[in-house]
Design a protein around this motif. Structure first.
Motif, mmCIF file in Angstrom:
data_model
loop_
_atom_site.group_PDB
_atom_site.id
_atom_site.type_symbol
_atom_site.label_atom_id
_atom_site.label_comp_id
_atom_site.label_asym_id
_atom_site.label_seq_id
_atom_site.Cartn_x
_atom_site.Cartn_y
_atom_site.Cartn_z
ATOM 1 N N TYR A 129 0.838 -1.108 0.211
ATOM 2 C CA TYR A 129 0.052 -0.103 0.018
ATOM 3 C C TYR A 129 0.683 1.182 0.033
ATOM 4 N N LYS A 184 1.966 1.774 -3.656
ATOM 5 C CA LYS A 184 0.541 2.099 -4.348
ATOM 6 C C LYS A 184 -0.147 3.498 -4.036
ATOM 7 N N GLU A 219 -4.532 -8.796 -7.903
ATOM 8 C CA GLU A 219 -3.491 -7.923 -7.070
ATOM 9 C C GLU A 219 -3.370 -8.584 -5.806
#
Ligand SMILES: [Zn+2]
Length: 474
Positions: free
Chosen positions: A28, A31, A52
């Protein structure tokens, strides 16, 4: 529950979850690196797909001790089903009926929420918010009695989760767990005398045929989960049991997502702990009253495996009007899809449905198997084709043994002739260009009793006409 307060709680919890994800999940962090860390506007965050999630599993989770390999090894052994993973987590996997199965790791807090919602918002007569003091006292004197019918043993995130009820909750709830295949099912349920009867729609629909044998004076509601509940099935079940039916809509990734509504066919989103976004094929928001193409789910309680704007294939319509039942949480009005895939097989006791679950459970986690397909070539004879991942050779003996174990749990093992064969490539259906894992050449039996035929046909027509033409050859 005051909707403004719910919205505030939702925002606080979202902020906390995003912070945990940024600090403790390398996936994360990467991302979200272009997103302003101060922003908690959900619609600015990228979407997460199942593929994913599974590809980057080890980087997504926030506890480095949790790895995909360890979780897969743990669920490989059915004896672990009652054990916490690493001494503290509940693990499960989705069925893969919508593509790739997902591994799910949850902390005990997530399960506590599920139980708390079931006891309060999931109880008929409840008017929003948590259990009142008087209600709680009443329950202390007379614990709720919940009978749960389990379709198969395994790490599926459905009925089995109730086994993880924390000790202190046993004051409030007593349980009967019973396999759907138990020959004394009706007698055992009658003896237990539940307030709540919980099972999949297919199981309850089949049981409603035995309505005359049930003696359930204390039954207050039935609860369904996991499959699409068709309107005719809902009608048959409520006619048979004569109590409100609450159809919980959930995903394995967020089991406490909703509680069924006693007044309508919908379900209320537990919006203080979960966010559901109905979107179109380009992930743009779809307003209430209109059918979406998919949904994005954010689970605000799971900090071990954060699910943030996680894509689920279900198609939903959100209600535009407030609900008469008193629950002010947003209501899902309609759910489309999720029909059961099954074969009808002949047993000494008549025709019985065989679902895709034993096959999924046997093959979905074999690392050398890329894909599988089961074809019912005659009534009790099934050919299973396995496509290995490139370069691998499937262990057919191990695969056969594993499938037989799973079929034994359904009670149908001795009735079936199973053959497993390896193939280099499995093809999509040339007519629909969709890949199908369950194909029948014999369809619904001609001499199936009419009530069973109704059940079979409902499940067939709800999904699509292609399925119907396949089940009922012209
Ligand atoms: Zn309602």
């Amino acid at each position: 529950m005051n909707p403004i307060r719910v919205r505030e709680q939702q925002q606080q919890r979202l902020q906390h979850l995003l912070q945990v994800a940024r600090v403790r999940s390398s996936y994360y962090r990467e991302k979200y690196r272009h997103i302003d860390p101060g922003s908690t506007r959900l619609e600015e965050l990228p979407v997460m797909t199942k593929a994913e999630m599974m590809t980057h599993f080890d980087q997504v989770v926030t506890d480095p001790a949790v790895t995909r390999a360890r979780v897969e090894e743990f669920i490989e052994d059915i004896r672990n089903v009652k054990e916490p993973f690493l001494g503290k987590y509940s693990v499960s996997h989705t069925s893969g009926s919508q593509g790739q199965p997902t591994l799910i790791v949850q902390n005990q807090f997530v399960l506590d929420l599920l139980f708390a919602f079931q006891m309060t918002r999931g109880h008929y007569g409840h008017r929003g918010g948590f259990l009142g003091f008087v209600d709680a006292l009443r329950m202390l004197r007379l614990p709720a009695r919940l009978a749960v019918i389990i379709n198969q043993q395994g790490f599926f995130p459905s009925a089995w989760i109730w086994k993880r009820l924390p000790e202190y909750m046993h004051v409030y709830m007593q349980f009967l767990f019973i396999p759907a295949t138990d020959p004394e099912l009706v007698k055992k349920i009658n003896d237990f005398s539940p307030n709540v009867l919980s099972a999949t729609p297919t199981t309850l629909d089949l049981l409603s045929l035995k309505r005359d044998q049930f003696r359930l004076p204390h039954l207050r509601q039935v609860v369904t989960w996991s499959e699409t509940l068709t309107a005719p099935a809902r009608h048959r079940i409520t006619e048979a049991f004569r109590v409100p039916l609450m159809d919980n809509y959930a995903a394995g990734e967020c089991m406490f997502l909703t509680n069924g509504c006693p007044n309508s066919s919908g379900a209320h989103v537990n919006a203080d702990w979960a966010i559901l976004e109905v979107v179109d094929e380009n992930y743009q928001p779809v307003p209430p009253g209109q059918l979406g193409c998919k949904v994005l789910m954010t689970n605000l309680a799971n900090t071990v495996q954060p699910f943030i704007r996680y894509e689920i294939g279900d198609r939903l319509v959100m209600a535009t009007e407030p609900c008469g039942c008193g629950n002010l949480m947003p209501r899902i009005e309609k759910i489309v899809g999720r029909a059961a895939d099954f074969f009808w097989v002949q047993t000494a006791a008549g025709f019985r449905p065989l679902t895709a679950y034993p096959f999924q459970h046997a093959f979905d986690y074999r690392r050398e198997v890329r894909e599988w397909q089961a074809e019912q070539v005659s009534r009790n004879s099934i050919v299973v084709r396995l496509e290995p991942v490139p370069g691998a050779t499937p262990d057919l003996i191990a695969a056969q043994r594993r499938l037989e174990e799973r079929l034994a749990l359904t009670g149908l093992r001795q009735d079936l002739d199973i053959r497993i064969e390896p193939v280099s490539h499995l093809e999509a259906d040339p007519h629909t260009s969709k890949f199908r894992r369950m194909i029948t050449r014999v369809g619904i039996p001609e001499d199936l009793d009419q009530p069973l035929r109704d059940v079979a046909e409902d499940f067939a027509h709800e999904e699509c006409s292609a399925r119907l033409s396949e089940l009922v050859p012209a």
